[in-house]
Design a protein around this motif. Structure first.
Motif, PDB file in Angstrom:
ATOM      1  N   HIS A   1      -4.415  38.093 -88.009  1.00  0.00           N
ATOM      2  CA  HIS A   1      -4.922  39.409 -88.399  1.00  0.00           C
ATOM      3  C   HIS A   1      -5.551  39.299 -89.792  1.00  0.00           C
ATOM      4  O   HIS A   1      -4.935  38.752 -90.716  1.00  0.00           O
ATOM      5  CB  HIS A   1      -3.782  40.428 -88.418  1.00  0.00           C
ATOM      6  CG  HIS A   1      -4.254  41.843 -88.503  1.00  0.00           C
ATOM      7  ND1 HIS A   1      -4.806  42.373 -89.656  1.00  0.00           N
ATOM      8  CD2 HIS A   1      -4.268  42.850 -87.589  1.00  0.00           C
ATOM      9  CE1 HIS A   1      -5.138  43.631 -89.446  1.00  0.00           C
ATOM     10  NE2 HIS A   1      -4.827  43.949 -88.190  1.00  0.00           N
ATOM     11  N   PRO A   2      -6.755  39.799 -89.966  1.00  0.00           N
ATOM     12  CA  PRO A   2      -7.463  39.644 -91.253  1.00  0.00           C
ATOM     13  C   PRO A   2      -6.681  40.144 -92.462  1.00  0.00           C
ATOM     14  O   PRO A   2      -6.744  39.534 -93.533  1.00  0.00           O
ATOM     15  CB  PRO A   2      -8.742  40.464 -91.048  1.00  0.00           C
ATOM     16  CG  PRO A   2      -8.948  40.493 -89.572  1.00  0.00           C
ATOM     17  CD  PRO A   2      -7.588  40.504 -88.967  1.00  0.00           C
ATOM     18  N   LYS A   3      -5.945  41.244 -92.295  1.00  0.00           N
ATOM     19  CA  LYS A   3      -5.199  41.784 -93.445  1.00  0.00           C
ATOM     20  C   LYS A   3      -3.987  40.912 -93.786  1.00  0.00           C
ATOM     21  O   LYS A   3      -3.583  40.821 -94.951  1.00  0.00           O
ATOM     22  CB  LYS A   3      -4.771  43.222 -93.162  1.00  0.00           C
ATOM     23  CG  LYS A   3      -5.957  44.178 -93.108  1.00  0.00           C
ATOM     24  CD  LYS A   3      -5.550  45.565 -92.661  1.00  0.00           C
ATOM     25  CE  LYS A   3      -6.770  46.473 -92.541  1.00  0.00           C
ATOM     26  NZ  LYS A   3      -6.436  47.798 -91.964  1.00  0.00           N
ATOM     27  N   LEU A   4      -3.406  40.266 -92.769  1.00  0.00           N
ATOM     28  CA  LEU A   4      -2.310  39.331 -93.029  1.00  0.00           C
ATOM     29  C   LEU A   4      -2.839  38.126 -93.800  1.00  0.00           C
ATOM     30  O   LEU A   4      -2.240  37.693 -94.792  1.00  0.00           O
ATOM     31  CB  LEU A   4      -1.682  38.874 -91.709  1.00  0.00           C
ATOM     32  CG  LEU A   4      -0.623  37.775 -91.839  1.00  0.00           C
ATOM     33  CD1 LEU A   4       0.633  38.317 -92.511  1.00  0.00           C
ATOM     34  CD2 LEU A   4      -0.292  37.184 -90.464  1.00  0.00           C
ATOM     35  N   ILE A   5      -3.966  37.591 -93.352  1.00  0.00           N
ATOM     36  CA  ILE A   5      -4.566  36.433 -94.022  1.00  0.00           C
ATOM     37  C   ILE A   5      -4.947  36.795 -95.458  1.00  0.00           C
ATOM     38  O   ILE A   5      -4.720  36.010 -96.388  1.00  0.00           O
ATOM     39  CB  ILE A   5      -5.810  35.940 -93.250  1.00  0.00           C
ATOM     40  CG1 ILE A   5      -5.426  35.549 -91.810  1.00  0.00           C
ATOM     41  CG2 ILE A   5      -6.462  34.779 -93.978  1.00  0.00           C
ATOM     42  CD1 ILE A   5      -4.334  34.512 -91.694  1.00  0.00           C
ATOM     43  N   GLU A   6      -5.500  37.975 -95.638  1.00  0.00           N
ATOM     44  CA  GLU A   6      -5.877  38.418 -96.986  1.00  0.00           C
ATOM     45  C   GLU A   6      -4.652  38.516 -97.898  1.00  0.00           C
ATOM     46  O   GLU A   6      -4.677  38.057 -99.048  1.00  0.00           O
ATOM     47  CB  GLU A   6      -6.577  39.776 -96.913  1.00  0.00           C
ATOM     48  CG  GLU A   6      -7.043  40.290 -98.267  1.00  0.00           C
ATOM     49  CD  GLU A   6      -7.691  41.666 -98.194  1.00  0.00           C
ATOM     50  OE1 GLU A   6      -8.006  42.216 -99.265  1.00  0.00           O
ATOM     51  OE2 GLU A   6      -7.880  42.189 -97.069  1.00  0.00           O
ATOM     52  N   ALA A   7      -3.571  39.112 -97.389  1.00  0.00           N
ATOM     53  CA  ALA A   7      -2.354  39.270 -98.188  1.00  0.00           C
ATOM     54  C   ALA A   7      -1.786  37.917 -98.601  1.00  0.00           C
ATOM     55  O   ALA A   7      -1.354  37.733 -99.751  1.00  0.00           O
ATOM     56  CB  ALA A   7      -1.313  40.063 -97.402  1.00  0.00           C
ATOM     57  N   LEU A   8      -1.793  36.957 -97.682  1.00  0.00           N
ATOM     58  CA  LEU A   8      -1.259  35.632 -97.990  1.00  0.00           C
ATOM     59  C   LEU A   8      -2.165  34.878 -98.958  1.00  0.00           C
ATOM     60  O   LEU A   8      -1.686  34.195 -99.877  1.00  0.00           O
ATOM     61  CB  LEU A   8      -1.075  34.827 -96.699  1.00  0.00           C
ATOM     62  CG  LEU A   8       0.024  35.340 -95.754  1.00  0.00           C
ATOM     63  CD1 LEU A   8      -0.059  34.638 -94.411  1.00  0.00           C
ATOM     64  CD2 LEU A   8       1.400  35.149 -96.375  1.00  0.00           C
TER      65      LEU A   8
END
Length: 321
Positions: A158-165
């Protein structure tokens, strides 16, 4: 979503079973918790002392671990209802090895009059031995009670998960003062599982590598590798290499003096992070003369809550998309 779709979903009440591994609520409950993990077989006095010592070594003991999950469940319910006001979402908790158990969560939904629900696990990567087991238990209880239930299997890209990490990796790299950031080795980690999952063509290892690649690319990381952590002591081979062995190899081959651990398989501060990384891995790193840092856990990070909200809503209203 179209006006027509919103009209169809208005007033729908959806239960959300948020599942996770679970932790004891107090030191006194550690033995019962450990016995449940061991399928009803009580641990030996030595095994019990080892686990109890680990909990006691964490600042605050077991309490912040349980509190983290409670906060995530509440934050997800808030995010869902703020983002999708045309429906009503009620979140329930279901734990694998502690109360309220997965079955308890399903029963509470049914008792509250919930007729349709979505299950999601606080773990982005699917394995039949982890997430698959959660889903099986929840589905069996839901079927028994006549509750319509569907499940989010994974959300590892998920793009927002990748961004957060990626944000956390970039932030943590700034802690290596005076070091060339390109020379910091980033180690992505996750909980090991028995090697037999490889024979089952389980997607778990590949999904973890996909997440790691995506985060490395987003954060502009050139030097990274993957390692496993927190393997069980069960007498069968578990996936490796283990993080501690990776640290020793890195030192032996003189490949890095600065290492950043990003535990992509974990979404909150718990024993595998606060003890296995912050205490055990740090101890090994200091002995080896390695500067070790780790990324902050996601916990209730807004981007992670948005990730969960997105996948739960998509699952709940999949038929209308």
């Amino acid at each position: 979503m179209s006006d027509q779709s919103i009209h169809r979903t208005s007033g729908r009440k959806v239960g959300v079973l948020v599942m996770s591994y679970g932790t004891p609520e107090s030191i006194e409950q550690v033995e019962a918790y450990y016995t449940h993990i061991r399928r009803g077989n009580p641990p030996s006095p030595e095994q019990l002392k080892d686990l109890t010592d680990r909990y006691e070594a964490i600042v605050g003991g077991v309490f912040p671990l349980r509190e983290n999950t409670d906060k995530q469940v509440k934050a997800l319910e808030t995010k869902l209802n703020e983002t999708y006001p045309h429906a009503s979402f009620v979140c329930y908790q279901g734990l694998k090895h502690a109360s309220p158990f997965i079955e308890d969560g399903v029963e509470r939904m049914a008792a509250d009059g919930i007729t349709e629900a979505v299950g999601v696990v606080l773990a982005p990567h699917y394995s039949i031995m982890s997430v698959g087991g959660y889903i099986k238990r929840a589905q069996e209880k839901a079927s028994e009670l006549g509750l319509k239930m569907s499940f989010v299997r994974s959300y590892h890209l998920h793009p927002k998960l990748i961004e957060a990490l990626a944000i956390r990796v970039e932030e943590a790299l700034s802690r290596f003062e005076g070091a060339d950031k390109d020379k910091v080795l980033v180690l992505f980690t996750a909980h090991s599982l028995p090697e037999k999952i490889l024979e089952m063509k389980d997607p778990y290892p590949e999904q973890l590598l996909e997440t790691s690649r995506a985060v490395a690319e987003r954060a502009g990381i050139a030097r990274w590798q993957f390692g496993w952590q927190s393997a069980g002591q069960t007498g069968v081979p578990w996936l490796g290499p283990d993080l501690l062995d990776v640290l020793r190899t890195v030192k032996q081959e003189n490949r890095a003096e600065h290492v950043l651990v990003c535990p992509v398989g974990f979404v909150s501060d718990h024993l595998e992070v606060l003890y296995d990384l912050d205490i055990e891995a740090q101890h090994t790193a200091r002995e080896l003369g390695i500067h070790l840092e780790r990324t902050r856990s996601l916990n209730t990070d807004p981007l992670y809550m948005e990730t969960l909200s997105d996948v739960v809503y998509a699952q709940a209203f999949a038929e209308e998309r």
